[in-house]
Design a protein around this motif. Structure first.
Motif, PDB file in Angstrom:
ATOM      1  N   VAL A   4      63.113 -24.447   4.199  1.00 21.94           N
ATOM      2  CA  VAL A   4      62.467 -23.159   4.407  1.00 21.94           C
ATOM      3  C   VAL A   4      61.877 -23.203   5.807  1.00 21.94           C
ATOM      4  N   THR A   5      62.314 -22.301   6.648  1.00 24.59           N
ATOM      5  CA  THR A   5      61.917 -22.333   8.047  1.00 24.59           C
ATOM      6  C   THR A   5      61.147 -21.083   8.409  1.00 24.59           C
ATOM      7  N   GLN A   6      59.983 -21.295   8.972  1.00 30.39           N
ATOM      8  CA  GLN A   6      59.173 -20.184   9.465  1.00 30.39           C
ATOM      9  C   GLN A   6      59.322 -20.123  10.977  1.00 30.39           C
ATOM     10  N   SER A   7      59.394 -18.927  11.505  1.00 25.36           N
ATOM     11  CA  SER A   7      59.817 -18.740  12.901  1.00 25.36           C
ATOM     12  C   SER A   7      58.848 -19.333  13.909  1.00 25.36           C
ATOM     13  N   SER A   8      57.552 -19.365  13.571  1.00 25.13           N
ATOM     14  CA  SER A   8      56.577 -19.876  14.535  1.00 25.13           C
ATOM     15  C   SER A   8      55.606 -20.816  13.842  1.00 25.13           C
ATOM     16  N   ARG A   9      55.178 -21.866  14.530  1.00 29.27           N
ATOM     17  CA  ARG A   9      54.125 -22.732  14.007  1.00 29.27           C
ATOM     18  C   ARG A   9      52.745 -22.166  14.330  1.00 29.27           C
ATOM     19  N   TYR A  10      52.616 -21.604  15.533  1.00 31.20           N
ATOM     20  CA  TYR A  10      51.337 -21.063  15.989  1.00 31.20           C
ATOM     21  C   TYR A  10      51.578 -19.711  16.657  1.00 31.20           C
ATOM     22  N   LEU A  11      50.674 -18.768  16.353  1.00 29.09           N
ATOM     23  CA  LEU A  11      50.755 -17.444  16.965  1.00 29.09           C
ATOM     24  C   LEU A  11      49.346 -16.984  17.289  1.00 29.09           C
ATOM     25  N   VAL A  12      49.205 -16.329  18.442  1.00 26.15           N
ATOM     26  CA  VAL A  12      47.945 -15.692  18.797  1.00 26.15           C
ATOM     27  C   VAL A  12      48.255 -14.232  19.093  1.00 26.15           C
ATOM     28  N   LYS A  13      47.599 -13.342  18.383  1.00 19.76           N
ATOM     29  CA  LYS A  13      47.840 -11.909  18.543  1.00 19.76           C
ATOM     30  C   LYS A  13      46.506 -11.184  18.745  1.00 19.76           C
ATOM     31  N   ARG A  14      46.620 -10.005  19.311  1.00 18.35           N
ATOM     32  CA  ARG A  14      45.423  -9.200  19.543  1.00 18.35           C
ATOM     33  C   ARG A  14      45.184  -8.243  18.379  1.00 18.35           C
ATOM     34  N   THR A  15      43.937  -7.913  18.161  1.00 17.74           N
ATOM     35  CA  THR A  15      43.561  -6.941  17.136  1.00 17.74           C
ATOM     36  C   THR A  15      44.335  -5.647  17.356  1.00 17.74           C
ATOM     37  N   GLY A  16      44.896  -5.123  16.261  1.00 18.09           N
ATOM     38  CA  GLY A  16      45.630  -3.871  16.327  1.00 18.09           C
ATOM     39  C   GLY A  16      47.123  -4.025  16.548  1.00 18.09           C
ATOM     40  N   GLU A  17      47.557  -5.210  16.945  1.00 18.35           N
ATOM     41  CA  GLU A  17      48.986  -5.432  17.152  1.00 18.35           C
ATOM     42  C   GLU A  17      49.729  -5.454  15.822  1.00 18.35           C
ATOM     43  N   LYS A  18      50.998  -5.092  15.868  1.00 16.68           N
ATOM     44  CA  LYS A  18      51.871  -5.245  14.710  1.00 16.68           C
ATOM     45  C   LYS A  18      52.503  -6.630  14.822  1.00 16.68           C
ATOM     46  N   GLU A  79      50.612  -4.786   9.655  1.00 17.29           N
ATOM     47  CA  GLU A  79      50.784  -3.473  10.278  1.00 17.29           C
ATOM     48  C   GLU A  79      49.859  -3.276  11.477  1.00 17.29           C
ATOM     49  N   SER A  80      48.625  -3.730  11.359  1.00 22.49           N
ATOM     50  CA  SER A  80      47.647  -3.637  12.445  1.00 22.49           C
ATOM     51  C   SER A  80      46.717  -4.832  12.291  1.00 22.49           C
ATOM     52  N   ALA A  81      47.016  -5.876  13.031  1.00 22.23           N
ATOM     53  CA  ALA A  81      46.325  -7.149  12.820  1.00 22.23           C
ATOM     54  C   ALA A  81      44.813  -7.011  13.009  1.00 22.23           C
ATOM     55  N   SER A  82      44.093  -7.699  12.135  1.00 22.07           N
ATOM     56  CA  SER A  82      42.638  -7.732  12.241  1.00 22.07           C
ATOM     57  C   SER A  82      42.175  -9.182  12.216  1.00 22.07           C
ATOM     58  N   THR A  83      40.965  -9.409  12.687  1.00 21.65           N
ATOM     59  CA  THR A  83      40.468 -10.783  12.795  1.00 21.65           C
ATOM     60  C   THR A  83      40.389 -11.467  11.433  1.00 21.65           C
ATOM     61  N   ASN A  84      40.187 -10.703  10.364  1.00 18.41           N
ATOM     62  CA  ASN A  84      40.108 -11.335   9.042  1.00 18.41           C
ATOM     63  C   ASN A  84      41.489 -11.732   8.503  1.00 18.41           C
ATOM     64  N   GLN A  85      42.519 -11.482   9.290  1.00 24.77           N
ATOM     65  CA  GLN A  85      43.851 -11.957   8.929  1.00 24.77           C
ATOM     66  C   GLN A  85      44.210 -13.248   9.654  1.00 24.77           C
ATOM     67  N   THR A  86      43.255 -13.794  10.393  1.00 21.83           N
ATOM     68  CA  THR A  86      43.431 -15.129  10.962  1.00 21.83           C
ATOM     69  C   THR A  86      43.510 -16.118   9.806  1.00 21.83           C
ATOM     70  N   SER A  87      44.608 -16.842   9.749  1.00 20.52           N
ATOM     71  CA  SER A  87      44.827 -17.708   8.588  1.00 20.52           C
ATOM     72  C   SER A  87      46.083 -18.543   8.791  1.00 20.52           C
ATOM     73  N   MET A  88      46.324 -19.454   7.830  1.00 20.37           N
ATOM     74  CA  MET A  88      47.593 -20.174   7.755  1.00 20.37           C
ATOM     75  C   MET A  88      48.472 -19.408   6.778  1.00 20.37           C
ATOM     76  N   TYR A  89      49.663 -19.019   7.225  1.00 22.27           N
ATOM     77  CA  TYR A  89      50.588 -18.277   6.375  1.00 22.27           C
ATOM     78  C   TYR A  89      51.739 -19.190   5.969  1.00 22.27           C
ATOM     79  N   LEU A  90      52.017 -19.180   4.678  1.00 17.04           N
ATOM     80  CA  LEU A  90      53.028 -20.073   4.120  1.00 17.04           C
ATOM     81  C   LEU A  90      54.077 -19.274   3.370  1.00 17.04           C
ATOM     82  N   CYS A  91      55.321 -19.536   3.722  1.00 15.80           N
ATOM     83  CA  CYS A  91      56.446 -18.918   3.035  1.00 15.80           C
ATOM     84  C   CYS A  91      57.020 -19.945   2.055  1.00 15.80           C
TER      85      CYS A  91
END
Lengths: 114, 117
Positions: A4-18, A79-91
């Motif tokens: 199972v491969t996830q496209s990125s290990r680390y991502l930094v995005k700005r608030t409001g970005e998709k 849909e619109s990233a927020s700071t409370n969505q900072t987390s480790m995401y696992l597929c």
């Protein structure tokens, strides 16, 4: 060996970005899942899919959507990233071939929303 | 309401001794239980599972015990090794044939095991 491969290990995005998180599995599994892991909260299910174009809400779907256009690929969309969505995401993916099978996980994507 | 509970956030054990990690569940529809091990910055890896028709399953140093009447399971690691230091998650699922209609795993919050050399 299941992969199972996830496209990125680390991502930094700005608030409001998709934000798109991609996951691909190579074992022809029917089921695919997106979880997030936060300290003290364990793994919480966001969405899962048991077939192409099928999706079911998990425990915490708010602020997320998913797409499964092909059997091997399951995308999580913020849909619109927020700071409370900072987390480790696992597929994860699993088979329907036998009752109650284990899920195989990707390596995780550490998302930071600034 | 947590359906799968791991009440000990952390556990420290001396190398060579037994590690016992505990898990309780509340949903009586759960009939398959799994343990996962997770290192930092990696995805969880499957360790061992048990079906509700059994009360014990063993795989090398790892044994899982299930007490259905108490809705309790435990993972025993004997002997514990420093490489076992990780977060251990208990998970449960209901058979789709039980009528619950779901393949999803419900996880506990995890127990961080530290094995001291």
């Amino acid at each position: 060996d299941v992969k199972v491969t996830q496209s990125s290990r680390y991502l930094v995005k700005r608030t409001g970005e998709k934000v798109f998180l991609e996951c691909v599995q190579d074992m022809d599994h029917e089921n695919m899942f997106w979880y997030r892991q936060d300290p003290g909260l364990g793994l919480r299910l966001i969405y899962f899919s048991y077939d192409v174009k099928m999706k079911e809400k998990g425990d915490i779907p708010e602020g997320y959507s998913v797409s499964r256009e092909k059997k091997e690929r399951f995308s999580l969309i913020l849909e619109s990233a927020s700071t409370n969505q900072t987390s480790m995401y696992l597929c994860a993916s699993s088979s329907m071939d036998r009752l109650n099978t284990e899920a195989f996980f990707g390596q995780g994507t550490r998302l930071t929303v600034v | 309401d947590q359906q799968v509970k791991q009440n000990s956030p952390s556990l420290s054990v001396q190398e060579g001794r037994i590690s016992i990690l505990n898990c309780d569940y509340t949903n009586s529809m759960f009939d398959y239980f799994l343990w996962y091990k997770k290192y930092p910055a990696e995805g969880p890896t499957f360790l061992i599972s048990i079906s509700s028709i059994k009360d014990k399953n063993e795989d090398g140093r790892f044994t899982v015990f299930l007490n259905k009447s108490a809705k309790h399971l435990s993972l025993h690691i004997v002997p514990s090794q420093p490489g076992d230091s990780a977060v251990y998650f208990c998970a449960a699922s209901a058979s789709p044939y039980s009528g619950a209609g779901s393949y999803q795993l419900t996880f506990g919050k995890g127990t961080k095991l530290s094995v001291i050399p």
